[in-house]
Write an enzyme that holds these catalytic residues in place. Structure first.
Site, PDB file in Angstrom:
ATOM      1  N   ASP A  36      46.932  34.562  40.633  1.00  0.00           N
ATOM      2  CA  ASP A  36      46.430  33.206  40.868  1.00  0.00           C
ATOM      3  C   ASP A  36      45.978  32.519  39.575  1.00  0.00           C
ATOM      4  O   ASP A  36      45.674  31.322  39.580  1.00  0.00           O
ATOM      5  CB  ASP A  36      45.247  33.249  41.844  1.00  0.00           C
ATOM      6  N   TYR A 156      31.509  36.984  41.423  1.00  0.00           N
ATOM      7  CA  TYR A 156      31.124  37.076  40.015  1.00  0.00           C
ATOM      8  C   TYR A 156      29.741  36.457  39.823  1.00  0.00           C
ATOM      9  O   TYR A 156      29.378  35.503  40.510  1.00  0.00           O
ATOM     10  CB  TYR A 156      32.136  36.350  39.129  1.00  0.00           C
ATOM     11  N   LYS A 188      35.685  42.155  45.735  1.00  0.00           N
ATOM     12  CA  LYS A 188      36.172  42.389  44.377  1.00  0.00           C
ATOM     13  C   LYS A 188      35.039  42.092  43.409  1.00  0.00           C
ATOM     14  O   LYS A 188      34.410  41.035  43.477  1.00  0.00           O
ATOM     15  CB  LYS A 188      37.374  41.494  44.067  1.00  0.00           C
ATOM     16  N   GLY A 213      40.208  44.136  36.423  1.00  0.00           N
ATOM     17  CA  GLY A 213      40.544  44.802  35.168  1.00  0.00           C
ATOM     18  C   GLY A 213      40.152  44.012  33.942  1.00  0.00           C
ATOM     19  O   GLY A 213      39.953  44.578  32.872  1.00  0.00           O
TER      20      GLY A 213
END
Length: 270
Positions: A36, A156, A188, A213
């Protein structure tokens, strides 16, 4: 799935079926490859054709590919026979005054029409638009339950108030709690920097954890080492994007990381 105390938590059949498809290729831990980023930053993977990149990543061993809805029309449907399709519903570009701002640009119903096995939503906790992003995650979770669609929350810690603690285990565990409380099925999270810290996050998370990652790590061996550390700490899977598609040989990296996810037991990794 069994809760503490022996109670059995049952997902709607459609959601359980789609989750099974997403994780059918490799039993145990999984490799998702998000693509994305092209909406945020522009051309990826050196500008190589998008559809060909997707097909090559699947052949190399990716369990699922994460894309925006418009990209699906350029990909041969047969490419997804051996892998899952996740449609990303959040967007924001690097050119906006607030790069941490994310808005919904698609719906769960649209994703279902495209044949998706799951959807994902990005939330930047601590950003100026955090309230709207949390609202969007909660609304999407409700639609996912109604339509039987699995939901990955990409969480996040962003913003000045979290600059010093963004990668600490307690902060990441809080992000996982937010995802669970608002109805996500998996979360995630960024990598906290070490296997020990990763294990702490996994143990505190109420959801299966998939780990980002980040930037390319300077070589195949380092990326494989990171995958081993993450999975050895008990994470459910990997969500490796830039460190795969920006690598010198994305297919070689995908194949090596998928082999770690598929072929090494948790006991051997620990």
């Amino acid at each position: 799935m069994t809760a503490s105390g022996g109670a059995v938590l049952l997902r709607p059949y459609g959601k359980a079926l789609r989750l099974a498809r997403l994780t059918a290729r490799h039993k145990g831990r999984h490799l998702f490859v998000p693509l994305d980023h092209s909406l945020t930053t522009g051309s990826i993977a050196g500008g190589r054709p998008y559809a060909g990149l997707v097909q090559d990543l699947i052949v190399a061993g990716a369990d699922a590919i994460i894309v925006h809805k418009g990209r699906i029309r350029s990909i041969e449907p047969g490419a997804f026979v051996g892998a899952g399709l996740v449609v990303h519903l959040s967007a924001g570009t690097m050119h906006y005054a607030d790069p941490n701002s994310k808005v919904l640009v698609g719906s769960v119903e649209e994703a279902a029409r495209w044949g998706a096995d799951g959807v994902s939503v990005h939330v930047n906790v601590g950003s100026a638009t955090e309230p709207a992003q949390l609202r969007d995650l909660g609304l999407v979770a409700g639609e996912c339950d109604r339509l039987g669609m699995p939901l990955m929350a990409m969480m996040y810690a962003r913003g000045e108030s979290l600059a010093a603690t963004a990668s600490q285990p307690r902060t990441l565990a809080h992000l996982a709690c937010i995802a669970a409380d608002l109805g996500a099925d998996v979360v995630k999270l960024p990598y906290p920097g070490s296997r020990a810290a990763m294990r702490e996050v996994v143990e505190m998370s109420p959801l299966p954890v998939y780990v980002a990652g980040g930037d390319p790590l300077g070589g195949l061996e380092r990326t494989v080492e990171l995958a081993r550390d993450i999975l050895g700490a008990g994470a459910a899977g990997l969500s490796f994007g830039r460190c795969i598609f920006d690598a010198h040989d994305p297919m070689a990296v995908t194949s090596a990381v998928a082999a770690v996810a598929a072929g090494v037991s948790q006991d051997a990794l620990a």
